[in-house]
Design an enzyme around this catalytic site. Sequence first.
Site, PDB file in Angstrom:
ATOM      1  N   GLU A  85      -5.637   4.508   6.471  1.00 53.01           N
ATOM      2  CA  GLU A  85      -4.677   5.392   7.143  1.00 53.01           C
ATOM      3  C   GLU A  85      -4.387   6.666   6.366  1.00 53.01           C
ATOM      4  O   GLU A  85      -3.975   7.661   6.940  1.00 53.01           O
ATOM      5  CB  GLU A  85      -3.326   4.693   7.375  1.00 53.01           C
ATOM      6  N   GLU A 110      -2.841  -5.055   7.315  1.00 51.92           N
ATOM      7  CA  GLU A 110      -1.408  -5.331   7.290  1.00 51.92           C
ATOM      8  C   GLU A 110      -1.097  -6.634   8.010  1.00 51.92           C
ATOM      9  O   GLU A 110      -0.297  -7.451   7.527  1.00 51.92           O
ATOM     10  CB  GLU A 110      -0.653  -4.171   7.931  1.00 51.92           C
TER      11      GLU A 110
END
Length: 198
Positions: A141, A121
């Site tokens: 995740e 990210e």
Amino acid sequence: MSEQTVLYEVDGKVGIVTLNRPAKLNALGMELRLELERVLHQADDDAATGVIILRAEGRSFCVGFDVGGDGSDPSKVPWRHDALKYHQRLGISVRALMTPWTLRKPVIASVQGHALGGGCELAMFCDLTIAAEGTLFGEPEVLFSQVGPAVLMPIIIGHKRARELIYFGDKIDARRALEIGMINRVVPPGELAAATMK
């Protein structure tokens, strides 16, 4: 943290921000996230530079969030089972990670080894991303029931590709990341620093 986890230096007109936690593969504990936010703002405010490079020491750019860094003692992590405290902590974390996206100067991510989870990210929040051949990108995740990348990834690589990566938590190499538009360039590992500066 007693060690200096984020470094700042200037090379000509370039401000260089370096994640400096190589023994932990630059895993993002909360203190590191807040220090990175502070140093990136320092770099943005530096009148001597016109662009910022975000890089990392060691064999990996960033393996994501430091899932073991806060310890397992519930008294040391009161946010873990308190929705309001978790919401507050998540807000701080998102703000810190989004910092490259919000700066006035362009930010170039120089990525090697791994860019996973929060590290992936972070690289996507930069204006440009240059990766060394063999770097792995991904959003594992999903294995921990987290959905952080669901906000940004579809904007960068499109909904269908983002869903595939988010749903399955697969890792992709730098060549595939380039093909789907997640990064801008792939270079041999020995040329990463020079290619980024160029």
